[in-house]
Design an enzyme around this catalytic site. Structure first.
Site, PDB file in Angstrom:
ATOM      1  N   GLU A  22       9.785 -10.802 -11.733  1.00  0.00           N
ATOM      2  CA  GLU A  22       9.783  -9.930 -10.543  1.00  0.00           C
ATOM      3  C   GLU A  22      10.034 -10.753  -9.277  1.00  0.00           C
ATOM      4  OE1 GLU A  22       9.568  -6.705 -10.143  1.00  0.00           O
ATOM      5  OE2 GLU A  22       8.765  -5.896 -12.008  1.00  0.00           O
ATOM      6  N   SER A  62      -9.247  -5.805  -2.204  1.00  0.00           N
ATOM      7  CA  SER A  62     -10.491  -5.129  -1.853  1.00  0.00           C
ATOM      8  C   SER A  62     -11.622  -5.378  -2.847  1.00  0.00           C
ATOM      9  CB  SER A  62     -10.229  -3.630  -1.714  1.00  0.00           C
ATOM     10  OG  SER A  62      -9.689  -3.097  -2.908  1.00  0.00           O
ATOM     11  N   ARG A  89      -1.235   3.651 -11.978  1.00  0.00           N
ATOM     12  CA  ARG A  89       0.081   3.154 -11.566  1.00  0.00           C
ATOM     13  C   ARG A  89       0.709   2.270 -12.638  1.00  0.00           C
ATOM     14  NH1 ARG A  89      -0.496   5.109  -6.722  1.00  0.00           N
ATOM     15  NH2 ARG A  89      -2.052   4.460  -5.186  1.00  0.00           N
ATOM     16  N   LYS A 137       2.806  -7.855  -8.581  1.00  0.00           N
ATOM     17  CA  LYS A 137       1.696  -6.974  -8.231  1.00  0.00           C
ATOM     18  C   LYS A 137       1.250  -6.224  -9.477  1.00  0.00           C
ATOM     19  CE  LYS A 137       0.252  -3.044  -5.493  1.00  0.00           C
ATOM     20  NZ  LYS A 137       0.431  -2.221  -4.307  1.00  0.00           N
ATOM     21  N   LYS A 151      -0.557 -10.682  -6.344  1.00  0.00           N
ATOM     22  CA  LYS A 151      -1.675  -9.802  -6.005  1.00  0.00           C
ATOM     23  C   LYS A 151      -2.218  -9.141  -7.260  1.00  0.00           C
ATOM     24  CE  LYS A 151      -2.471  -5.460  -3.681  1.00  0.00           C
ATOM     25  NZ  LYS A 151      -1.901  -4.294  -3.114  1.00  0.00           N
ATOM     26  N   TYR A 163      -9.661  -9.697   3.519  1.00  0.00           N
ATOM     27  CA  TYR A 163     -10.595  -8.959   4.370  1.00  0.00           C
ATOM     28  C   TYR A 163     -11.661  -9.888   4.943  1.00  0.00           C
ATOM     29  CZ  TYR A 163      -8.135  -5.272   1.984  1.00  0.00           C
ATOM     30  OH  TYR A 163      -7.131  -4.485   1.496  1.00  0.00           O
ATOM     31  N   ARG A 213      -8.818   2.166  -2.285  1.00  0.00           N
ATOM     32  CA  ARG A 213      -8.465   3.593  -2.349  1.00  0.00           C
ATOM     33  C   ARG A 213      -9.414   4.422  -1.492  1.00  0.00           C
ATOM     34  NH1 ARG A 213      -6.099   3.193  -8.058  1.00  0.00           N
ATOM     35  NH2 ARG A 213      -4.444   1.722  -7.502  1.00  0.00           N
TER      36      ARG A 213
HETATM   37  C1  PBG Z   1      -0.185   0.251  -2.014  1.00  0.00           C
HETATM   38  C2  PBG Z   1      -1.194  -0.839  -1.870  1.00  0.00           C
HETATM   39  C3  PBG Z   1      -2.399  -0.975  -2.556  1.00  0.00           C
HETATM   40  C4  PBG Z   1      -3.015  -2.125  -2.067  1.00  0.00           C
HETATM   41  C5  PBG Z   1      -2.180  -2.654  -1.095  1.00  0.00           C
HETATM   42  N1  PBG Z   1      -1.051  -1.863  -0.997  1.00  0.00           N
HETATM   43  C6  PBG Z   1      -3.027  -0.068  -3.539  1.00  0.00           C
HETATM   44  C7  PBG Z   1      -2.398   0.172  -4.840  1.00  0.00           C
HETATM   45  O1  PBG Z   1      -1.411  -0.442  -5.211  1.00  0.00           O
HETATM   46  O2  PBG Z   1      -2.912   1.034  -5.547  1.00  0.00           O
HETATM   47  C8  PBG Z   1      -4.349  -2.661  -2.532  1.00  0.00           C
HETATM   48  C9  PBG Z   1      -5.019  -3.633  -1.622  1.00  0.00           C
HETATM   49  C10 PBG Z   1      -6.439  -3.911  -1.932  1.00  0.00           C
HETATM   50  O3  PBG Z   1      -7.018  -3.511  -2.963  1.00  0.00           O
HETATM   51  O4  PBG Z   1      -7.049  -4.587  -1.102  1.00  0.00           O
HETATM   52  N2  PBG Z   1       0.027   0.879  -0.785  1.00  0.00           N
END
Ligand code: PBG
Length: 318
Positions: free
Chosen positions: A229, A270, A213, A190, A244, A309, A200
Site C-alpha cells: 500500500e 484513540s 471496515r 491503515k 496506523k 492525542y 468513533r
Molecule cells: C477515518 C479515520 C479514523 C481514524 C482516523 N481517521 C477512523 C476509522 O478509520 O474508522 C481513527 C483515529 C483514532 O482512532 O484515533 N476518518
C-alpha cells in the site's frame, strides 16, 4: 554498557532517540454548533471543540512548539454522500479558514480527508446497491473534498478512507484546481483496527448495522500488504506516508522505514491513548512516563513524526 547508564547526563549523551515537541502532530476535533467545548468521555482530556475553543487550543499548541495539527470536523447533519465534507461552509472548511487566518504558516495545518464523519451510514465512501462501498464513485467524492479543503487553507490533506487509487485521484484534482503546493499525507498502511473505538465516540460515527471496515481497511494479520500500500501510494503521488495504529504495528513501521525515504508518520490512535489514560487513572501505571516511553518507541522504530492525542501533555513535560 552499565557504565554508560550511571548518570542522567550520561544517559542523555548516549541516547540514540530523542523525542521533541516538533515531532508531534495533534489530532483535533471541531464540532459544528457547539458554543463551548465538550469532553469526549472515552478519551479523558480530549475535547470536541467549538470554533473559538479550537483556535485557543491551536494557539497553545503552537506556543508549546508542536509542529502541526490534524483536523477532524463533525457536522450537524449527515447524508448518504457526506456532502458536508466538501460544502464550502462545512464545519471543516470553516475551521480551516479560521485557523489559517489566525496562524498563517506558523504550524502545518493538516486535514483528515474522509467522509465517514459526514455520511449517515458511517462508511468512508458511497454505498452501492449491494450495500458495499463503491470504490470508484468514492474517488470522485474525495477529489471534491480535497479541493474544498485546499481552498479553505489546508497545507496537507490526509486521505484516510483506504480506497484504491485515492492518492492519484486527489493529486490530479488538486493540480487541476491550481493547488500544486498542497501536499498529501497518505494513511497508507491503515489497519481495520479495534483500537479506533474511542475515536468513533469523538466523531459521533456509528457504522450502519453494526458493520465494520474490513472490506477496505487492511487485515491486521498482514505486514507485506502494508508495504505494498505504501509503494502504491508513493507511485500515485503521496508526499508522505503513514502507518496506523502505531504500537501494535512497529514491525510495519520498521519495514516501511527501511524501504522509503519520504517522511514517514505514525498515528498513535484513540484506543492506544485511552488505554494508557484508563490504566493511569486506576493508579496502575504512571501515565506521563508511559506516554513518553510509547511515543519515543514509535520514533525509535522510524517515524519522522507522530500523530498523538498526547501531543499537548507530552510537550508540557519539556
Ligand atoms: C477515518 C479515520 C479514523 C481514524 C482516523 N481517521 C477512523 C476509522 O478509520 O474508522 C481513527 C483515529 C483514532 O482512532 O484515533 N476518518
Amino acid at each position: 554498557m552499565r557504565r554508560l547508564r550511571t548518570t542522567a547526563a550520561m544517559r542523555r549523551l548516549v541516547s540514540d532517540t530523542t523525542l521533541l515537541p516538533t515531532d508531534l502532530v495533534a489530532p483535533l476535533f471541531v464540532r459544528e454548533g457547539l458554543s463551548e467545548p465538550k469532553p469526549v468521555l472515552s478519551m479523558p482530556g480530549v475535547m470536541q471543540h467549538s470554533r473559538s475553543s479550537l483556535l485557543a487550543e491551536v494557539k497553545s499548541l503552537v506556543d508549546l512548539g508542536i509542529s502541526g495539527i490534524m483536523l477532524f470536523g463533525i457536522p450537524e447533519t449527515k447524508d448518504a454522500t457526506g456532502s458536508q465534507a466538501y460544502d464550502r461552509d462545512g464545519v471543516t472548511q470553516v475551521a480551516l479558514r479560521e485557523i489559517r487566518e489566525a496562524f498563517g504558516d506558523e504550524l502545518v495545518v493538516m486535514s483528515d480527508l474522509c467522509v465517514d464523519e459526514f455520511t449517515d451510514h458511517g462508511h468512508c465512501g458511497i454505498i452501492n446497491d449491494e450495500g458495499h462501498v463503491d470504490n470508484d464513485a468514492t474517488l470522485d467524492l474525495y477529489a471534491e473534498v480535497a479541493i474544498a479543503q485546499a481552498e479553505a487553507g489546508a497545507h496537507v490533506v490526509a486521505p484516510s478512507g483506504m480506497m484504491d487509487g485515492q492518492v492519484f485521484a486527489i493529486r490530479e484534482a488538486l493540480d487541476e484546481a491550481q493547488f500544486p503546493d498542497t501536499s498529501i499525507l497518505a494513511y497508507s498502511a491503515k489497519y481495520a483496527s479495534g483500537f479506533y473505538g474511542p475515536f468513533r465516540d469523538a466523531v459521533e460515527v456509528e457504522i450502519a448495522g453494526g458493520g465494520d471496515r474490513k472490506q477496505y481497511q487492511q487485515d491486521w494479520r498482514n505486514s507485506r500488504d502494508g508495504l505494498e500500500e505504501i509503494r502504491l501510494d508513493l507511485s500515485e503521488g503521496a508526499d508522505m506516508v503513514m502507518v496506523k495504529p502505531a504500537m501494535a504495528y512497529l514491525d510495519v513501521l520498521i519495514q516501511a522505514r527501511a524501504e522509503v525515504d519520504v517522511p514517514l508518520a505514525a498515528y498513535h490512535v484513540s484506543g492506544e491513548y485511552s488505554m494508557i489514560k484508563a490504566a493511569a487513572s486506576n493508579g496502575w501505571i504512571d501515565g506521563d512516563a508511559v506516554a513518553l516511553e510509547s511515543l519515543t518507541a514509535i520514533k525509535r522504530a522510524g517515524a519522522d513524526f507522530i500523530l498523538t492525542y498526547f501531543a499537548r501533555e507530552v510537550a508540557e513535560q519539556f
